[in-house]
Design an enzyme around this catalytic site. Structure first.
Site, short mmCIF file in Angstrom:
data_model
loop_
_atom_site.label_atom_id
_atom_site.label_comp_id
_atom_site.label_asym_id
_atom_site.label_seq_id
_atom_site.Cartn_x
_atom_site.Cartn_y
_atom_site.Cartn_z
N LYS A 112 0.82 -1.22 0.00
CA LYS A 112 0.00 0.00 0.00
C LYS A 112 0.85 1.26 0.00
O LYS A 112 0.46 2.26 -0.60
CB LYS A 112 -0.94 0.01 1.21
CG LYS A 112 -2.09 -0.97 1.06
CD LYS A 112 -3.20 -0.64 2.04
CE LYS A 112 -4.38 -1.57 1.85
NZ LYS A 112 -5.37 -1.45 2.93
N LYS A 195 -4.60 -10.59 -7.01
CA LYS A 195 -5.79 -10.81 -6.19
C LYS A 195 -6.95 -9.96 -6.68
O LYS A 195 -6.75 -8.83 -7.09
CB LYS A 195 -5.38 -10.39 -4.77
CG LYS A 195 -6.30 -10.74 -3.67
CD LYS A 195 -5.72 -10.28 -2.33
CE LYS A 195 -5.68 -8.77 -2.18
NZ LYS A 195 -5.36 -8.31 -0.84
N LYS A 198 -10.67 -4.39 -4.46
CA LYS A 198 -11.46 -3.17 -4.65
C LYS A 198 -10.64 -2.09 -5.33
O LYS A 198 -11.17 -1.21 -5.98
CB LYS A 198 -11.85 -2.58 -3.28
CG LYS A 198 -12.84 -3.38 -2.50
CD LYS A 198 -12.99 -2.76 -1.10
CE LYS A 198 -13.56 -3.79 -0.15
NZ LYS A 198 -13.35 -3.46 1.26
#
Ligand code: TYM
Length: 333
Positions: A112, A195, A198
């Site tokens: 992130k 993966k 969102k």
């Protein structure tokens, strides 16, 4: 009774990975445990969020839980910030026992924060400590999650162990990760090596819980595959990540194993498999999205459920936090 805590970030569209990796398992477990299912809005703000959108999304996640079959009369469905003081306070206490070296290993922070690591917020870095506090604040024994949360749960166990050792008391149970089913890591429909998420900029990469039947069918039709036929043995899907992903999704949606699915589809191509998968996905997901729409039309009722759950959560969390502060040596007068 054993206790479950699990949660989801209210940060936009919930997708098939969230459903198969987490919520579907929660539904199956809800009558065997005392359950706390949280909308983790404090985790959400570790990345930039629009305030109005965060509020909307928090209600939407609650609606998704209920629409998927979580019974709000049996389980607590609440937003983390409702007990923000308690979660933050325990986070602080646990932070005092969490070496930086443990946090430096967390792969989610590295992903992130990306290349601009120096600009990443402190909360993004301590995210896993807040997650440990979520679980330990309720003395949860079991934590059903998708595979991507495994490392965070190992850290939560390490932190619980560190606290118990430091204060020489068996206080926090070491929570057991529950990573269950045939779809613990649902992959992107466009790339079998990443993966389903969102945050993927391509909406084609995921099936959202709110997608309508045509959109679901179209996304599955366009999903990346290979030219081979389906084998009769799951081991033969090694090296075929896209095929393995679609078979895993079919298995999880139909409550079968991958071997059982392949027994029906061995020797068939994706021309036959994809329409069957679309029909199955639509039959499972349309009642959920319809229920979500219905629930979201009555936000007052949703807020009543969330508020009541938060009260129930507080009745469990408050005495545990009180005892924790006692153990640590805080004066409580
Ligand atoms: P979040 O919001 O990223 O995801 C919610 C749940 O969905 C699972 N999941 C998946 N499962 C299979 N395949 C996928 N592609 C996929 N994507 C997501 C996640 O594993 C998760 O179970 N940190 C957590 C939220 C959290 C939490 C907690 C969980 C905060 N505190 C305490 C358990 C206990 C998270 O970001 O989930």
């Amino acid at each position: 009774m054993n206790r479950i805590f699990s949660g989801m970030q209210p940060t936009g569209n919930l997708h098939l990975g969230n459903y198969l990796g987490a919520v579907r398992n929660w539904v199956a477990m809800q009558h065997d445990y005392e359950c706390f299912f949280c909308m983790v809005d404090m985790h959400a703000i570790t990345m930039p969020q629009d305030p109005a959108e965060l509020r909307r999304s928090t209600r939407e996640v609650a609606a998704a839980y209920i629409a998927s079959g979580i019974d709000p009369d049996v389980c607590s469905i609440f937003h983390q910030s409702a007990l923000g003081g308690e979660h933050a306070e325990l986070t602080w206490i646990l932070s005092s026992l969490t070496p930086l070296g443990w946090l430096n290993r967390m792969t989610q922070f590295k992903e992130k924060a990306g290349k601009k690591r120096e600009n990443a917020g402190l909360a993004l870095y301590s995210y896993p400590v807040l997650m440990a506090a979520d679980i330990l604040l309720y003395h949860a024994t079991h934590v059903p999650v998708g595979e991507d949360q495994k490392q965070h749960l190992e850290l939560a166990r390490d932190i619980a162990g560190a606290f118990n050792r430091h204060y020489d008391i068996e206080f926090f149970p070491l929570p057991e990760p529950q990573i269950l089913g045939e779809a613990t890591r649902v992959m992107s429909l466009r790339d079998g090596s990443s993966k389903m998420s969102k945050s993927d900029p391509s909406d084609q990469s995921r099936i959202n819980l709110t997608d309508d039947a045509d959109t679901i069918a179209q996304k599955i039709k366009r999903a990346k595959t290979d030219p081979e036929l389906l084998p009769d043995d799951p081991a033969a899907l090694d090296g075929r990540p896209e095929a393995a992903n679609l078979v895993g999704i079919y298995a999880a949606l139909s409550d079968q194993t991958a071997a059982q699915v392949l027994a029906d589809f061995a020797g068939k191509g994706f021309g036959q498999f994809k329409p069957a998968l679309s029909d199955l996905a639509v039959s499972v997901l349309s009642p959920i999205s319809e229920n979500m729409r219905r629930l979201l039309n009555d936000p007052a009722e949703l807020d009543r459920i969330i508020g009541g759950s938060a009260e129930r959560a507080r009745s469990v969390a408050a005495p545990i936090l009180h005892k924790t502060k006692d153990i640590v040596g805080f004066l409580q007068v």
